[in-house]
Motif scaffolding. Sequence first.
Motif, short mmCIF file in Angstrom:
data_model
loop_
_atom_site.label_atom_id
_atom_site.label_comp_id
_atom_site.label_asym_id
_atom_site.label_seq_id
_atom_site.Cartn_x
_atom_site.Cartn_y
_atom_site.Cartn_z
N ASN A 3 0.79 -1.09 -0.03
CA ASN A 3 -0.24 -0.04 -0.08
C ASN A 3 1.04 1.32 -0.08
N GLU A 4 1.84 1.30 0.66
CA GLU A 4 2.89 2.50 0.83
C GLU A 4 3.39 2.48 -0.60
N LYS A 6 2.04 1.85 -3.55
CA LYS A 6 1.09 2.14 -4.53
C LYS A 6 0.76 3.81 -4.07
N GLN A 7 0.86 4.11 -2.81
CA GLN A 7 0.96 5.56 -2.63
C GLN A 7 1.76 6.47 -2.88
N PHE A 8 2.83 5.93 -2.99
CA PHE A 8 4.36 6.53 -3.51
C PHE A 8 4.30 6.69 -4.82
N ALA A 10 1.36 6.86 -6.63
CA ALA A 10 0.49 7.45 -7.29
C ALA A 10 0.63 9.00 -6.93
N LYS A 11 1.52 9.36 -6.25
CA LYS A 11 1.85 10.85 -6.00
C LYS A 11 2.12 11.43 -7.12
#
Length: 142
Positions: A3-4, A6-8, A10-11
């Motif tokens: 998840n981390e 994916k967030q990275f 997606a930024k």
Amino acid sequence: MLNEFKQFIAKGNVMDMAVGIIVGAAFTAIVTSLVGDIINPVIALFTGGIDFSGWFYTLDGSVHASLAAAQEAGAPVFAIGSFIMAIINFLIIAFVVFLLVKMVNRLKDAAIREEAKAEAPAAPPGPTELEVLLEIRDALRK
């Protein structure tokens, strides 16, 4: 951890960086072609086609017909000419990039000025000539 990641990804910064790298690679090809195919031949015309890349010095004193032959023989070589050509190419490329950045900045400034003109509020309308004359008449009466 997934998840981390994916967030990275997606930024927006990561995507901006990726686009910058891709455009930079394409831009490098354009600048290299500009320098190698257009500017260097013009410089060669004025310098008589001087090519420094053949200048070399073997540290062991051996004699070779060319830099490639000396390198192939395994001789320790100071490739002075290749270094000089790398410096000349760097200076040419740096100057071309400077000119391109300068041109892009001018275009940006012109676009910003146009936006500022379009966004500038219109000056409030002043009093008409008749209104001014009526004010003067009223002031004189008092």
